[in-house]
Design a protein around this motif. Structure first.
Motif, mmCIF file in Angstrom:
data_model
loop_
_atom_site.group_PDB
_atom_site.id
_atom_site.type_symbol
_atom_site.label_atom_id
_atom_site.label_comp_id
_atom_site.label_asym_id
_atom_site.label_seq_id
_atom_site.Cartn_x
_atom_site.Cartn_y
_atom_site.Cartn_z
ATOM 1 N N ILE A 101 0.835 -1.193 0.000
ATOM 2 C CA ILE A 101 0.000 0.000 0.000
ATOM 3 C C ILE A 101 0.876 1.252 0.000
ATOM 4 C CG2 ILE A 101 -1.716 1.323 1.293
ATOM 5 C CD1 ILE A 101 -2.826 -1.312 2.309
ATOM 6 N N ASP A 102 0.811 2.009 -1.089
ATOM 7 C CA ASP A 102 1.572 3.246 -1.205
ATOM 8 C C ASP A 102 0.716 4.275 -1.932
ATOM 9 O OD1 ASP A 102 1.588 2.400 -3.842
ATOM 10 O OD2 ASP A 102 3.698 1.813 -3.840
ATOM 11 N N ARG A 103 1.315 5.393 -2.285
ATOM 12 C CA ARG A 103 0.549 6.462 -2.934
ATOM 13 C C ARG A 103 -0.026 6.033 -4.284
ATOM 14 N NH1 ARG A 103 2.424 12.248 -1.401
ATOM 15 N NH2 ARG A 103 3.311 11.935 0.650
ATOM 16 N N ALA A 104 0.744 5.283 -5.037
ATOM 17 C CA ALA A 104 0.256 4.822 -6.339
ATOM 18 C C ALA A 104 -0.954 3.910 -6.165
ATOM 19 C CB ALA A 104 1.371 4.094 -7.087
ATOM 20 N N PHE A 105 -0.906 3.064 -5.144
ATOM 21 C CA PHE A 105 -2.016 2.161 -4.837
ATOM 22 C C PHE A 105 -3.272 2.969 -4.541
ATOM 23 C CE2 PHE A 105 -4.583 0.184 -1.529
ATOM 24 C CZ PHE A 105 -4.790 -1.102 -1.999
ATOM 25 N N VAL A 106 -3.153 3.966 -3.659
ATOM 26 C CA VAL A 106 -4.308 4.777 -3.278
ATOM 27 C C VAL A 106 -4.830 5.568 -4.475
ATOM 28 C CG1 VAL A 106 -5.093 6.694 -1.839
ATOM 29 C CG2 VAL A 106 -3.620 4.921 -0.867
ATOM 30 N N SER A 107 -3.929 6.181 -5.228
ATOM 31 C CA SER A 107 -4.340 6.993 -6.377
ATOM 32 C C SER A 107 -5.114 6.176 -7.398
ATOM 33 C CB SER A 107 -3.109 7.621 -7.042
ATOM 34 O OG SER A 107 -2.461 8.510 -6.159
ATOM 35 N N ALA A 108 -4.743 4.916 -7.549
ATOM 36 C CA ALA A 108 -5.401 4.065 -8.539
ATOM 37 C C ALA A 108 -6.772 3.591 -8.080
ATOM 38 C CB ALA A 108 -4.518 2.856 -8.842
ATOM 39 N N LEU A 109 -7.014 3.605 -6.767
ATOM 40 C CA LEU A 109 -8.223 2.979 -6.248
ATOM 41 C C LEU A 109 -9.248 3.944 -5.665
ATOM 42 C CD1 LEU A 109 -6.686 -0.237 -4.645
ATOM 43 C CD2 LEU A 109 -7.836 0.008 -6.844
#
Length: 286
Positions: A101-109
């Motif tokens: 879980i990182d920023r890219a994960f959050v941004s995509a979801l």
């Protein structure tokens, strides 16, 4: 205190990419079902999104503040229905270890509403709250707090590690109740239990929802609620059934359906009080 300080309680590793400042977080919990918690969370997020657009228009070279609404009920959460959004986050995403879980994960979801609210929620699933990895949920909250300027968290009433992390890591913790004996008793019980859990380092702000000041039918008054709860109520919000019913059925915040309604105006006062109290606390700490 920020949410990352509470990761140790569920044995999660700190996430990477942290920034020096964290979001202003407001965690909101209902004393009982049906007191209007989710509607309030949605409208607070919408108020912040409207303010953010005004700031962006006034200062054309400044970055528009970002707002995220997080629904922590993975079984019966309703934030997505109030905004008519299809959630991109799934239970499978929260079953894995927190390292992914990182920023890219959050941004995509995240799912984004037209008003500018980013939503993190999952499709409702029976048993959903039993089928997630607590450390991953807390890691998600930590990353969100690093990415956004304002975070509104709809905290369910059940006792889970991520709920305690959300409460402990937020700038303000709000309990919403209405003016009924069962709700007031439950509010008092929850306040006592949660504040003891945090060794009285967390203080709950009480909001009295569905309150009609001029009603002659209800023998209970705001003062009665304060006596029952043994503390002051920071704000009241009126009964506005028609506005809220239309907003929920249309899948829009009340501020879009009826921006000049009493309900919207009073949620703006709630927002100002919560932000002002945080500013006062920050200055006192400095």
């Amino acid at each position: 205190m920020n949410i990352s300080d509470l990761l140790k309680s569920v044995s999660a590793e700190p996430t990477s990419g942290a920034r020096e400042t964290y979001a202003h977080c407001i965690a909101v919990m209902g004393a009982a079902g049906g007191v209007g918690t989710t509607s309030l969370c949605v409208q607070l997020a919408h108020n912040l999104a409207v303010d953010a657009k005004k700031i962006s228009q006034k200062h054309s070279h400044s970055r528009q503040p970002s707002i995220c609404l997080v629904d922590l009920d993975f079984e019966g959460g309703a934030c997505r229905h109030h905004l008519d959004l299809s959630p991109n986050l799934s239970l499978d995403d929260l079953k894995q270890s927190p390292e992914h879980i990182d920023r890219a994960f959050v941004s995509a979801l995240v799912s984004t509403h037209s008003s500018g609210i980013d939503l993190l929620a999952v499709p409702n699933s029976l048993g959903g709250n039993e089928n997630v990895e607590p450390a991953s949920v807390v890691a998600l909250l930590d990353v969100v707090s690093q990415m956004y300027d304002h975070v509104i968290i709809d905290v369910p009433r059940y006792w889970r590690p991520w709920n305690m992390a959300a409460i402990g890591g937020s700038d303000r913790f709000v309990i919403v109740t209405d003016l009924t004996i069962p709700s007031l008793h439950l509010a008092r019980m929850r306040i006592k239990a949660i504040e003891e859990k945090f060794d009285n380092q967390i203080k709950a702000d009480i909001i009295l929802n569905k309150y009609e000041r001029r009603s002659f039918r209800n023998s209970l008054r705001e003062k009665d609620a304060e006596i029952a709860l043994k503390r002051d109520i920071i704000a009241t919000i009126c009964v506005d059934t028609d506005t809220l019913r239309e907003a929920i059925n249309c899948g829009e915040p009340a501020g879009i359906i009826r921006p000049d309604s009493r309900y919207v105006k009073e949620t703006k006062l709630v927002q100002k009080k919560l932000l002002k109290q945080t500013d006062i606390q920050s200055k006192s700490a400095a």
